[in-house]
Design a protein around this motif. Structure first.
Motif, PDB file in Angstrom:
ATOM      1  N   UNK A 257      -5.213  -2.119   8.974  1.00  0.00           N
ATOM      2  CA  UNK A 257      -4.392  -3.103   9.271  1.00  0.00           C
ATOM      3  C   UNK A 257      -3.694  -3.686   7.882  1.00  0.00           C
ATOM      4  N   UNK A 258      -4.257  -3.579   6.696  1.00  0.00           N
ATOM      5  CA  UNK A 258      -3.665  -3.834   5.829  1.00  0.00           C
ATOM      6  C   UNK A 258      -2.533  -2.687   5.210  1.00  0.00           C
ATOM      7  N   UNK A 259      -2.838  -1.477   5.490  1.00  0.00           N
ATOM      8  CA  UNK A 259      -1.656  -0.327   5.115  1.00  0.00           C
ATOM      9  C   UNK A 259      -0.631  -0.772   6.024  1.00  0.00           C
ATOM     10  N   UNK A 260      -0.862  -0.950   7.298  1.00  0.00           N
ATOM     11  CA  UNK A 260       0.456  -1.075   8.191  1.00  0.00           C
ATOM     12  C   UNK A 260       1.403  -2.088   7.725  1.00  0.00           C
ATOM     13  N   UNK A 261       0.891  -3.285   7.206  1.00  0.00           N
ATOM     14  CA  UNK A 261       1.669  -4.384   6.869  1.00  0.00           C
ATOM     15  C   UNK A 261       2.174  -4.082   5.601  1.00  0.00           C
ATOM     16  N   UNK A 262       1.426  -3.594   4.690  1.00  0.00           N
ATOM     17  CA  UNK A 262       2.082  -3.038   3.360  1.00  0.00           C
ATOM     18  C   UNK A 262       3.178  -2.056   3.489  1.00  0.00           C
ATOM     19  N   UNK A 263       3.078  -1.111   4.386  1.00  0.00           N
ATOM     20  CA  UNK A 263       4.127  -0.101   4.496  1.00  0.00           C
ATOM     21  C   UNK A 263       5.388  -0.971   5.064  1.00  0.00           C
ATOM     22  N   UNK A 264       5.250  -1.704   5.778  1.00  0.00           N
ATOM     23  CA  UNK A 264       6.371  -2.322   6.648  1.00  0.00           C
ATOM     24  C   UNK A 264       7.260  -3.312   5.422  1.00  0.00           C
ATOM     25  N   UNK A 265       6.372  -3.920   4.603  1.00  0.00           N
ATOM     26  CA  UNK A 265       6.973  -4.571   3.526  1.00  0.00           C
ATOM     27  C   UNK A 265       7.606  -3.834   2.523  1.00  0.00           C
ATOM     28  N   UNK A 266       7.138  -2.590   2.350  1.00  0.00           N
ATOM     29  CA  UNK A 266       7.724  -1.520   1.375  1.00  0.00           C
ATOM     30  C   UNK A 266       8.556  -0.605   2.223  1.00  0.00           C
ATOM     31  N   UNK A 267       9.040  -0.859   3.289  1.00  0.00           N
ATOM     32  CA  UNK A 267       9.935  -0.065   4.022  1.00  0.00           C
ATOM     33  C   UNK A 267       9.387   1.501   3.966  1.00  0.00           C
ATOM     34  N   UNK A 268       8.089   1.735   4.227  1.00  0.00           N
ATOM     35  CA  UNK A 268       7.804   3.110   4.086  1.00  0.00           C
ATOM     36  C   UNK A 268       7.079   3.520   5.377  1.00  0.00           C
ATOM     37  N   UNK A 269       6.741   4.739   5.740  1.00  0.00           N
ATOM     38  CA  UNK A 269       5.830   5.052   6.688  1.00  0.00           C
ATOM     39  C   UNK A 269       4.455   4.869   6.345  1.00  0.00           C
TER      40      UNK A 269
END
Length: 293
Positions: free
Chosen positions: A270-282
């Motif tokens: 859950x946290x990985x998905x949000x962090x990836x979205x913010x950081x513009x990465x997969x």
């Protein structure tokens, strides 16, 4: 390399996968597999493989299907299950020979209880289950389609609950149909036994998509591979929550799902998905139920 498995009848197969070897002198011919299971790239395909019996849900077929659904179901490698069938009939429902007066009430109870177990199991599994329908699905076969999370059908497919015409009302298929179709549509099917075309099934919500026959597998795999891009743990949570809330009243459903959203945020994925979205990465999923520390 795809993993493959055959759910066998009593006599063992001596052939390679998907074929039957000729019997030698004094030997019984090899049994045909009732189901074929293969897995590749996170997608497990279970093929109903008894076209001579119109892929009827006999007790042995139901046992094979249950076994194939449950096999290593918690593995991170398993992300989606597809149920397909060999031959022109996806599934004709119960084997009526098992429901004759030659068998006792205990046997009849076993048939219906195991069928209900398999249908409810599909919705309890932690991965999405997709029906890939190419042909006729009747009675418990129609119930199987209605019980799956997603259903993709070819244009030639048809769906019916014709039990009333032989004096055996489709009461157990009605459970799945009544939860997939508008009440009046389901009851017309149950009262008349008349089939729905693939496009009628799509219009009323029994199937998710209708495609030409030559694109059926391609479209099913397209959906499957898209699902494989997401976190297994998040999908498992979402699927379980969907089926829980759908039977609840509005206020209870919102209270329950609000807590689930909070719980979802505690998962590492859950946290990985949000962090990836913010950081513009997969995102890099763990597919685990572990909480973020």
């Amino acid at each position: 390399m795809a993993a493959a498995r055959l759910c066998r009848l009593r006599r063992p197969l001596t052939a390679a996968f998907g074929s039957a070897a000729a019997a030698g002198p004094g030997q019984e011919p090899p049994a045909e597999p009732l189901t074929v299971r293969r897995q590749e790239g996170g997608v497990r395909t279970i093929v109903l493989n008894n076209p001579r019996r119109r892929n009827a849900l006999s007790l042995p077929m139901l046992r094979c299907l249950r076994q194939d659904l449950l096999h290593d179901v918690k593995s991170r490698e398993l992300r989606v299950i597809v149920i397909a069938a060999e031959g022109p009939v996806f599934c004709s429902g119960h084997d009526l020979k098992e429901l004759s007066t030659e068998d006792d009430v205990k046997h009849h109870s076993q048939v219906f209880e195991l069928c209900a177990e398999v249908m409810t199991l599909i919705q309890k599994l932690p991965v999405p289950v997709i029906a890939q329908v190419n042909g006729l699905a009747t009675a418990a076969g129609c119930q199987l389609v209605a019980s799956c999370d997603i259903a993709v059908a070819s244009e030639k497919s048809k769906f019916a609950t014709p039990g009333v015409n032989i004096g055996l009302f489709c009461s157990t298929p009605a459970v799945a149909l009544g939860r997939s179709l508008p009440r009046k549509v389901a009851l017309e099917m149950l009262f008349t036994g008349e089939p729905l075309s693939a496009h009628e099934a799509l219009m009323h919500g029994l199937v998710s998509k209708v495609v030409p026959e030559d694109r059926l597998e391609e479209e099913t795999m397209k959906i499957s591979h898209k699902i494989c891009e997401s976190s297994k743990s998040v999908l498992a949570l979402g699927k379980a929550t969907f089926y829980r809330q759908i039977t609840q009243d509005l206020d209870t459903a919102y209270r329950m799902t609000t807590q689930v959203m909070v719980d979802n945020l505690t998962l590492r994925d859950g946290q990985e998905g949000i962090e990836a979205f913010i950081q513009k990465r997969k995102p890099v999923w763990t597919h685990s139920q572990e909480e973020k520390k």
